[in-house]
Scaffold this active site. Sequence first.
Site, PDB file in Angstrom:
ATOM      1  N   ARG A 295      10.956 -37.610  -7.324  1.00 45.31           N
ATOM      2  CA  ARG A 295       9.611 -37.608  -7.930  1.00 45.31           C
ATOM      3  C   ARG A 295       9.636 -37.423  -9.438  1.00 45.31           C
ATOM      4  O   ARG A 295       8.682 -37.711 -10.121  1.00 45.31           O
ATOM      5  CB  ARG A 295       8.753 -36.533  -7.266  1.00 45.31           C
ATOM      6  CG  ARG A 295       8.224 -36.991  -5.899  1.00 45.31           C
ATOM      7  CD  ARG A 295       7.448 -35.924  -5.227  1.00 45.31           C
ATOM      8  NE  ARG A 295       8.248 -34.705  -5.143  1.00 45.31           N
ATOM      9  CZ  ARG A 295       7.753 -33.478  -5.054  1.00 45.31           C
ATOM     10  NH1 ARG A 295       6.462 -33.295  -5.045  1.00 45.31           N
ATOM     11  NH2 ARG A 295       8.545 -32.426  -4.955  1.00 45.31           N
TER      12      ARG A 295
ATOM     13  N   LYS B 124      19.125 -33.248   7.838  1.00 41.13           N
ATOM     14  CA  LYS B 124      18.573 -32.252   8.736  1.00 41.13           C
ATOM     15  C   LYS B 124      17.753 -31.238   7.934  1.00 41.13           C
ATOM     16  O   LYS B 124      17.969 -31.158   6.728  1.00 41.13           O
ATOM     17  CB  LYS B 124      19.692 -31.576   9.545  1.00 41.13           C
ATOM     18  CG  LYS B 124      20.811 -31.018   8.648  1.00 41.13           C
ATOM     19  CD  LYS B 124      21.018 -29.549   8.703  1.00 41.13           C
ATOM     20  CE  LYS B 124      20.145 -28.670   7.932  1.00 41.13           C
ATOM     21  NZ  LYS B 124      20.690 -27.873   6.861  1.00 41.13           N
TER      22      LYS B 124
ATOM     23  N   LYS C 155      33.082 -32.105   9.621  1.00 36.87           N
ATOM     24  CA  LYS C 155      34.168 -31.220   9.200  1.00 36.87           C
ATOM     25  C   LYS C 155      35.388 -31.479  10.088  1.00 36.87           C
ATOM     26  O   LYS C 155      35.259 -31.564  11.316  1.00 36.87           O
ATOM     27  CB  LYS C 155      33.760 -29.750   9.322  1.00 36.87           C
ATOM     28  CG  LYS C 155      32.727 -29.334   8.271  1.00 36.87           C
ATOM     29  CD  LYS C 155      32.382 -27.857   8.430  1.00 36.87           C
ATOM     30  CE  LYS C 155      31.231 -27.437   7.547  1.00 36.87           C
ATOM     31  NZ  LYS C 155      31.552 -27.219   6.151  1.00 36.87           N
TER      32      LYS C 155
ATOM     33  N   GLU D  92      27.280 -16.435   5.763  1.00 33.29           N
ATOM     34  CA  GLU D  92      27.428 -16.965   4.402  1.00 33.29           C
ATOM     35  C   GLU D  92      27.267 -15.840   3.398  1.00 33.29           C
ATOM     36  O   GLU D  92      26.394 -14.981   3.554  1.00 33.29           O
ATOM     37  CB  GLU D  92      26.371 -18.038   4.126  1.00 33.29           C
ATOM     38  CG  GLU D  92      26.547 -19.272   4.989  1.00 33.29           C
ATOM     39  CD  GLU D  92      25.618 -20.394   4.547  1.00 33.29           C
ATOM     40  OE1 GLU D  92      26.042 -21.190   3.702  1.00 33.29           O
ATOM     41  OE2 GLU D  92      24.483 -20.453   5.029  1.00 33.29           O
TER      42      GLU D  92
ATOM     43  N   ASP E 170      17.284 -24.197   9.604  1.00 34.62           N
ATOM     44  CA  ASP E 170      18.300 -24.698   8.674  1.00 34.62           C
ATOM     45  C   ASP E 170      19.665 -24.788   9.340  1.00 34.62           C
ATOM     46  O   ASP E 170      20.421 -25.731   9.109  1.00 34.62           O
ATOM     47  CB  ASP E 170      18.352 -23.761   7.449  1.00 34.62           C
ATOM     48  CG  ASP E 170      19.300 -24.250   6.352  1.00 34.62           C
ATOM     49  OD1 ASP E 170      19.449 -25.472   6.200  1.00 34.62           O
ATOM     50  OD2 ASP E 170      19.883 -23.399   5.644  1.00 34.62           O
TER      51      ASP E 170
ATOM     52  N   HIS F  75      23.285 -27.130  12.836  1.00 29.12           N
ATOM     53  CA  HIS F  75      24.744 -27.024  12.791  1.00 29.12           C
ATOM     54  C   HIS F  75      25.335 -26.237  13.964  1.00 29.12           C
ATOM     55  O   HIS F  75      26.280 -26.678  14.617  1.00 29.12           O
ATOM     56  CB  HIS F  75      25.193 -26.330  11.503  1.00 29.12           C
ATOM     57  CG  HIS F  75      24.740 -27.000  10.243  1.00 29.12           C
ATOM     58  ND1 HIS F  75      24.679 -28.362  10.109  1.00 29.12           N
ATOM     59  CD2 HIS F  75      24.327 -26.489   9.055  1.00 29.12           C
ATOM     60  CE1 HIS F  75      24.261 -28.663   8.882  1.00 29.12           C
ATOM     61  NE2 HIS F  75      24.031 -27.539   8.228  1.00 29.12           N
TER      62      HIS F  75
ATOM     63  N   LYS G 258      22.306 -15.512   5.421  1.00 31.99           N
ATOM     64  CA  LYS G 258      22.579 -15.588   3.986  1.00 31.99           C
ATOM     65  C   LYS G 258      22.866 -14.188   3.453  1.00 31.99           C
ATOM     66  O   LYS G 258      22.397 -13.192   4.015  1.00 31.99           O
ATOM     67  CB  LYS G 258      21.349 -16.129   3.257  1.00 31.99           C
ATOM     68  CG  LYS G 258      20.949 -17.535   3.673  1.00 31.99           C
ATOM     69  CD  LYS G 258      21.885 -18.577   3.114  1.00 31.99           C
ATOM     70  CE  LYS G 258      21.419 -19.981   3.411  1.00 31.99           C
ATOM     71  NZ  LYS G 258      22.456 -20.985   3.173  1.00 31.99           N
TER      72      LYS G 258
HETATM   73  C1  BG6 Z   1      23.396 -26.689   4.806  1.00 32.23           C
HETATM   74  C2  BG6 Z   1      22.346 -25.620   4.750  1.00 32.23           C
HETATM   75  O1  BG6 Z   1      23.049 -27.686   5.704  1.00 32.23           O
HETATM   76  O2  BG6 Z   1      24.642 -26.107   5.180  1.00 32.23           O
HETATM   77  C3  BG6 Z   1      22.756 -24.528   3.785  1.00 32.23           C
HETATM   78  O3  BG6 Z   1      21.105 -26.180   4.338  1.00 32.23           O
HETATM   79  C4  BG6 Z   1      24.134 -23.995   4.134  1.00 32.23           C
HETATM   80  O4  BG6 Z   1      21.795 -23.474   3.802  1.00 32.23           O
HETATM   81  C5  BG6 Z   1      25.134 -25.141   4.265  1.00 32.23           C
HETATM   82  O5  BG6 Z   1      24.556 -23.113   3.106  1.00 32.23           O
HETATM   83  C6  BG6 Z   1      26.489 -24.674   4.750  1.00 32.23           C
HETATM   84  O6  BG6 Z   1      27.372 -25.755   4.709  1.00 32.23           O
HETATM   85  P1  BG6 Z   1      28.901 -25.590   4.382  1.00 32.23           P
HETATM   86  O7  BG6 Z   1      29.490 -26.930   4.564  1.00 32.23           O
HETATM   87  O8  BG6 Z   1      28.980 -25.084   2.980  1.00 32.23           O
HETATM   88  O9  BG6 Z   1      29.407 -24.589   5.364  1.00 32.23           O
END
Ligand code: BG6
Length: 477
Positions: free
Chosen positions: A40, A139, A173, A207, A226, A231, A317
Amino acid sequence: MIVLFGARGDLAKRKLWPGLYRLTQAGLMPEDFRVIGSGRHEPDSDIASEVRKALEEFAADDLNDDDWKPFAEKLSFVKSSADDGADLAAAVKDARGDLGDDSRTLLYMSVPPSAMKSMVGMLAETGISGDRARIVMEKPFGHDLQSAKDLNAALHEHIDEDAIYRIDHFLGKEGAQDILALRFANGLFEPLWNKDHIEAIQIDIPEKLGIEGRGSFYEETGAFRDMVVTHLSQILGFVAMEQPKSLDAGDLRDAKAAVFRDLQPFDPDLTVYGQFDGYTDEDDVAEDSTVETFVALRADIDNDRWRGVPFLLRTGKALAEGRRVVTVTLKEPDCTIFGCRVEGDRPSNEIVFELTDDPQLSVGVKVKVPGPFSAVAPAPLTLDVERVLNQSGLEAYERLLRDVMVGDHMLFTRADEVERLWECAAPLLEHPPEVQPYDKGSWGPEAAQRLAEPTGWHLPEDQSGLPVVDLGAAVGA
Ligand code: BG6
């Protein structure tokens, strides 16, 4: 040609631009191509300078002028929005003219879930998603069952399922694909891969990072949407599926979809939500936000292979560590000729996958402690796959971008899988557990520890893939 929506966003900077640059370096891009970034807002200077900055930050080791210059010449930026795609359509038409009629267009939609549907409408109206386009959908796909269905319907109105790539980069991965290789390319593990031999399975993605300036995305999405319904659930699919007939996208996704059909809707009573202290001080976050930044839950799969085995999923997080670990804990006899298990000890027989791009695998066994005694101690059989095979893989996004270009859907998700996962998510979306505070740098709310009893979480008790052993005690010193 690639049209990258969200070209100035966080994902593009961290992964997509570096990925495209590295694929070009590796000679894995088509001979001639263009990348049109879109979004945008125009870049402050020009897109090439912005991309260069991103590469300096996230691909510094690979950046050199000889590779950069020809790459930079292929980049441009055209503003677009759901209401206005005219300039972009003109630019796409020009680029198609340059590249020839048999060139393909890859449309990468790195935009928030709420913007997807209207963007798809714009692409169809302007002809951008014409005949030879493939579309990559980031996603989370929708924000609940109904919105996912609506989005699938909107896509299918204009675009064949064959041209749709719902991306979940965890499947790209190397470590995730190692799960399939370990299970299905060996005779050793599959006989044990069931409720008779497995006590619990953990999919643990803590994380250390916070929300990294993505306040508005996070407020809309939260950790459950998320990470968990995406995932972690996709990884659960790989861990729990029956052997597919083949590695064809159809067979593999059938096998994954079958697991999701047996996956039980997530239970709010077996789920812990947390929010790290300080989240509400972040930019673009509401002062009274109850969005979860941490989720731990127990999932169940109701089929003959898995009935009764807890699947423990955890992510969050600003936690103590950043890891991506799948732990398969095997049942062990309480007592053997070498002695009995002490109550509270984690079992030693574990298969541990580190889902990094440089995958590590370890199998926990007990071995005799060297010396003149009959004691045993746990020890890991550890494998660094890249080192042993002396070969490196592609980063997840690179692998998946390449798969889209060659038209391989194996590592992408299908409409039925995604919709079933939203069905499983419904109880949590309707009745989310109360969000509990936790300190930054901790392991989340206390209640999450209790959820994993009696096995306990594999992390953080040890970092090596095995329980910490008191060797003094093992040898009776
Ligand atoms: C993303 C999420 O899809 O995956 C993030 O939106 C997350 O919040 C990330 O930190 C983690 O991915 P990776 O590959 O760094 O483990």
